[in-house]
Motif scaffolding. Sequence first.
Motif, PDB file in Angstrom:
ATOM      1  N   ASN A  45       0.835  -1.188   0.000  1.00 58.29           N
ATOM      2  CA  ASN A  45       0.000   0.000   0.000  1.00 58.29           C
ATOM      3  C   ASN A  45       0.877   1.247   0.000  1.00 58.29           C
ATOM      4  O   ASN A  45       1.940   1.258   0.628  1.00 58.29           O
ATOM      5  CB  ASN A  45      -0.906   0.028   1.236  1.00 58.29           C
ATOM      6  N   VAL A  46       0.438   2.272  -0.686  1.00 54.25           N
ATOM      7  CA  VAL A  46       1.131   3.557  -0.655  1.00 54.25           C
ATOM      8  C   VAL A  46       0.551   4.372   0.493  1.00 54.25           C
ATOM      9  O   VAL A  46      -0.653   4.659   0.515  1.00 54.25           O
ATOM     10  CB  VAL A  46       0.967   4.317  -1.983  1.00 54.25           C
ATOM     11  N   VAL A  47       1.379   4.730   1.458  1.00 55.71           N
ATOM     12  CA  VAL A  47       0.972   5.552   2.589  1.00 55.71           C
ATOM     13  C   VAL A  47       1.767   6.850   2.528  1.00 55.71           C
ATOM     14  O   VAL A  47       3.001   6.827   2.661  1.00 55.71           O
ATOM     15  CB  VAL A  47       1.215   4.826   3.934  1.00 55.71           C
ATOM     16  N   PRO A  48       1.128   7.980   2.295  1.00 58.70           N
ATOM     17  CA  PRO A  48       1.859   9.247   2.176  1.00 58.70           C
ATOM     18  C   PRO A  48       2.753   9.514   3.382  1.00 58.70           C
ATOM     19  O   PRO A  48       2.385   9.242   4.531  1.00 58.70           O
ATOM     20  CB  PRO A  48       0.734  10.285   2.081  1.00 58.70           C
ATOM     21  N   GLY A  49       3.941  10.037   3.105  1.00 59.46           N
ATOM     22  CA  GLY A  49       4.896  10.379   4.156  1.00 59.46           C
ATOM     23  C   GLY A  49       5.988   9.355   4.352  1.00 59.46           C
ATOM     24  O   GLY A  49       7.054   9.673   4.870  1.00 59.46           O
ATOM     25  N   PHE A  50       5.751   8.106   3.935  1.00 58.31           N
ATOM     26  CA  PHE A  50       6.760   7.061   4.074  1.00 58.31           C
ATOM     27  C   PHE A  50       7.580   6.985   2.787  1.00 58.31           C
ATOM     28  O   PHE A  50       7.021   6.801   1.702  1.00 58.31           O
ATOM     29  CB  PHE A  50       6.112   5.712   4.375  1.00 58.31           C
ATOM     30  N   GLU A  51       8.889   7.116   2.923  1.00 56.08           N
ATOM     31  CA  GLU A  51       9.786   7.102   1.773  1.00 56.08           C
ATOM     32  C   GLU A  51      10.642   5.839   1.795  1.00 56.08           C
ATOM     33  O   GLU A  51      11.179   5.463   2.834  1.00 56.08           O
ATOM     34  CB  GLU A  51      10.703   8.334   1.796  1.00 56.08           C
ATOM     35  N   ASN A  52      10.765   5.185   0.644  1.00 53.36           N
ATOM     36  CA  ASN A  52      11.576   3.985   0.484  1.00 53.36           C
ATOM     37  C   ASN A  52      11.174   2.909   1.492  1.00 53.36           C
ATOM     38  O   ASN A  52      12.014   2.306   2.154  1.00 53.36           O
ATOM     39  CB  ASN A  52      13.069   4.313   0.608  1.00 53.36           C
ATOM     40  N   CYS A  53       9.872   2.708   1.589  1.00 54.56           N
ATOM     41  CA  CYS A  53       9.318   1.711   2.503  1.00 54.56           C
ATOM     42  C   CYS A  53       8.287   0.859   1.760  1.00 54.56           C
ATOM     43  O   CYS A  53       7.600   1.349   0.863  1.00 54.56           O
ATOM     44  CB  CYS A  53       8.613   2.381   3.688  1.00 54.56           C
ATOM     45  N   THR A  54       8.206  -0.402   2.148  1.00 52.76           N
ATOM     46  CA  THR A  54       7.144  -1.289   1.680  1.00 52.76           C
ATOM     47  C   THR A  54       6.172  -1.479   2.833  1.00 52.76           C
ATOM     48  O   THR A  54       6.580  -1.907   3.918  1.00 52.76           O
ATOM     49  CB  THR A  54       7.719  -2.639   1.232  1.00 52.76           C
ATOM     50  N   ILE A  55       4.895  -1.159   2.596  1.00 54.34           N
ATOM     51  CA  ILE A  55       3.905  -1.158   3.670  1.00 54.34           C
ATOM     52  C   ILE A  55       2.689  -1.977   3.253  1.00 54.34           C
ATOM     53  O   ILE A  55       2.191  -1.840   2.134  1.00 54.34           O
ATOM     54  CB  ILE A  55       3.460   0.276   4.016  1.00 54.34           C
ATOM     55  N   SER A  56       2.209  -2.804   4.175  1.00 56.86           N
ATOM     56  CA  SER A  56       0.927  -3.484   3.987  1.00 56.86           C
ATOM     57  C   SER A  56       0.020  -3.134   5.160  1.00 56.86           C
ATOM     58  O   SER A  56       0.441  -3.222   6.325  1.00 56.86           O
ATOM     59  CB  SER A  56       1.110  -4.998   3.916  1.00 56.86           C
ATOM     60  N   ILE A  57      -1.207  -2.728   4.858  1.00 59.49           N
ATOM     61  CA  ILE A  57      -2.193  -2.456   5.899  1.00 59.49           C
ATOM     62  C   ILE A  57      -2.861  -3.782   6.266  1.00 59.49           C
ATOM     63  O   ILE A  57      -3.377  -4.490   5.403  1.00 59.49           O
ATOM     64  CB  ILE A  57      -3.227  -1.427   5.415  1.00 59.49           C
ATOM     65  N   LEU A  58      -2.847  -4.105   7.547  1.00 59.74           N
ATOM     66  CA  LEU A  58      -3.386  -5.376   8.038  1.00 59.74           C
ATOM     67  C   LEU A  58      -4.799  -5.147   8.576  1.00 59.74           C
ATOM     68  O   LEU A  58      -5.746  -5.109   7.820  1.00 59.74           O
ATOM     69  CB  LEU A  58      -2.445  -5.954   9.089  1.00 59.74           C
ATOM     70  N   GLY A  59      -4.945  -4.982   9.897  1.00 59.58           N
ATOM     71  CA  GLY A  59      -6.249  -4.665  10.458  1.00 59.58           C
ATOM     72  C   GLY A  59      -6.625  -3.221  10.194  1.00 59.58           C
ATOM     73  O   GLY A  59      -5.772  -2.342  10.194  1.00 59.58           O
ATOM     74  N   SER A  60      -7.933  -2.958   9.970  1.00 63.22           N
ATOM     75  CA  SER A  60      -8.417  -1.600   9.735  1.00 63.22           C
ATOM     76  C   SER A  60      -9.924  -1.586   9.947  1.00 63.22           C
ATOM     77  O   SER A  60     -10.564  -2.641  10.033  1.00 63.22           O
ATOM     78  CB  SER A  60      -8.090  -1.150   8.305  1.00 63.22           C
ATOM     79  N   PRO A  61     -10.533  -0.398  10.012  1.00 66.24           N
ATOM     80  CA  PRO A  61     -12.001  -0.348  10.132  1.00 66.24           C
ATOM     81  C   PRO A  61     -12.719  -1.076   9.004  1.00 66.24           C
ATOM     82  O   PRO A  61     -13.835  -1.574   9.196  1.00 66.24           O
ATOM     83  CB  PRO A  61     -12.292   1.155  10.116  1.00 66.24           C
ATOM     84  N   ARG A  62     -12.126  -1.170   7.819  1.00 71.16           N
ATOM     85  CA  ARG A  62     -12.771  -1.903   6.725  1.00 71.16           C
ATOM     86  C   ARG A  62     -12.876  -3.398   7.028  1.00 71.16           C
ATOM     87  O   ARG A  62     -13.730  -4.087   6.477  1.00 71.16           O
ATOM     88  CB  ARG A  62     -12.003  -1.684   5.429  1.00 71.16           C
ATOM     89  N   LEU A  63     -12.006  -3.881   7.896  1.00 68.58           N
ATOM     90  CA  LEU A  63     -12.067  -5.274   8.323  1.00 68.58           C
ATOM     91  C   LEU A  63     -13.016  -5.445   9.504  1.00 68.58           C
ATOM     92  O   LEU A  63     -13.500  -6.545   9.763  1.00 68.58           O
ATOM     93  CB  LEU A  63     -10.662  -5.756   8.697  1.00 68.58           C
ATOM     94  N   GLY A  64     -13.265  -4.343  10.221  1.00 67.85           N
ATOM     95  CA  GLY A  64     -14.104  -4.390  11.412  1.00 67.85           C
ATOM     96  C   GLY A  64     -13.372  -3.981  12.669  1.00 67.85           C
ATOM     97  O   GLY A  64     -13.957  -3.968  13.759  1.00 67.85           O
ATOM     98  N   ALA A  65     -12.086  -3.624  12.560  1.00 69.14           N
ATOM     99  CA  ALA A  65     -11.293  -3.211  13.709  1.00 69.14           C
ATOM    100  C   ALA A  65     -11.498  -1.724  14.001  1.00 69.14           C
ATOM    101  O   ALA A  65     -11.814  -0.939  13.108  1.00 69.14           O
ATOM    102  CB  ALA A  65      -9.807  -3.473  13.449  1.00 69.14           C
ATOM    103  N   SER A  66     -11.286  -1.323  15.245  1.00 70.02           N
ATOM    104  CA  SER A  66     -11.356   0.093  15.611  1.00 70.02           C
ATOM    105  C   SER A  66      -9.996   0.758  15.503  1.00 70.02           C
ATOM    106  O   SER A  66      -9.858   1.937  15.828  1.00 70.02           O
ATOM    107  CB  SER A  66     -11.896   0.240  17.038  1.00 70.02           C
ATOM    108  N   PHE A  67      -8.986   0.013  15.063  1.00 72.56           N
ATOM    109  CA  PHE A  67      -7.610   0.497  14.948  1.00 72.56           C
ATOM    110  C   PHE A  67      -7.091   0.172  13.560  1.00 72.56           C
ATOM    111  O   PHE A  67      -7.771  -0.465  12.751  1.00 72.56           O
ATOM    112  CB  PHE A  67      -6.722  -0.176  16.008  1.00 72.56           C
ATOM    113  N   VAL A  68      -5.851   0.603  13.285  1.00 72.57           N
ATOM    114  CA  VAL A  68      -5.179   0.222  12.041  1.00 72.57           C
ATOM    115  C   VAL A  68      -3.818  -0.359  12.398  1.00 72.57           C
ATOM    116  O   VAL A  68      -3.056   0.244  13.166  1.00 72.57           O
ATOM    117  CB  VAL A  68      -4.996   1.424  11.085  1.00 72.57           C
ATOM    118  N   ASP A  69      -3.523  -1.542  11.864  1.00 70.65           N
ATOM    119  CA  ASP A  69      -2.218  -2.192  12.013  1.00 70.65           C
ATOM    120  C   ASP A  69      -1.521  -2.245  10.657  1.00 70.65           C
ATOM    121  O   ASP A  69      -2.176  -2.452   9.623  1.00 70.65           O
ATOM    122  CB  ASP A  69      -2.371  -3.634  12.529  1.00 70.65           C
TER     123      ASP A  69
END
Length: 254
Positions: free
Chosen positions: A30-54
Amino acid sequence: MGYPKDILTSRSIIKHGKYALIAPEGLVNNVVPGFENCTISILGSPRLGASFVDYIVTMHEGGKNTEGFCGQEDVESFVYVLEGKVKASAGEQEYVLDGSGYLYCPPGVKMYLENLEAGDSKLFLYKQKHKPLEGRKPWVVSGHADQIEFANYDDMHNVHLKDLLPTDIAFDMNFHILSFDPAASHPFIETHVQEHGAYLLSGEGMYNLDNKWIPVKKGDYIFMGPYVHQAAYAVGREPLAYLYSKDCNRDASL
């Protein structure tokens, strides 16, 4: 990755709002603004049903977030170093964190991250809206899990627990490491209002999610929603250990 070498299959299981097992081999970037030269995957999120983001973050050589992460007046954040070494800053406070190092930033404090390795550093990253308590405010916390003694879990000598954050009521969440010796298990199948996001640090096991036994292993991510049955058995030759978040110290909202 290239062309597939076999029939497409996946160990991942997604039950929106209830639970999820996300295997690392199925993650996308996933592209997350502000992170440079990083590989990021969003795991838990409100779209999954969580109240947080991992997130799982691999910071490559020169990887950084110079714009800062979170910092809103109602959002708290946490980072745990799985591999490598990073400079992690909470506002003007700087910390050098290698494997098992972590940093918690309370609401209103931005987190800055910079890879200090010539190669990759791997991080588990978290954010959540803070539930304030009148007259109490959480504070910046940093440490290394390897420097914290395990305590026996529920008086069992083969299951061990570490609290990474203070148990002070000012904090509305905590991070823990739970470790099961081979053949150990929870004392019972839990059913509770708290939700968890868990990253498996080592070992293999069978995890009960909504009364279904599911094989899990190092590198897997598990989301457990409120009131979902949950328990684990460790199998194999090394401890089954995982890092997980837990909401706490607050009444249920109407």
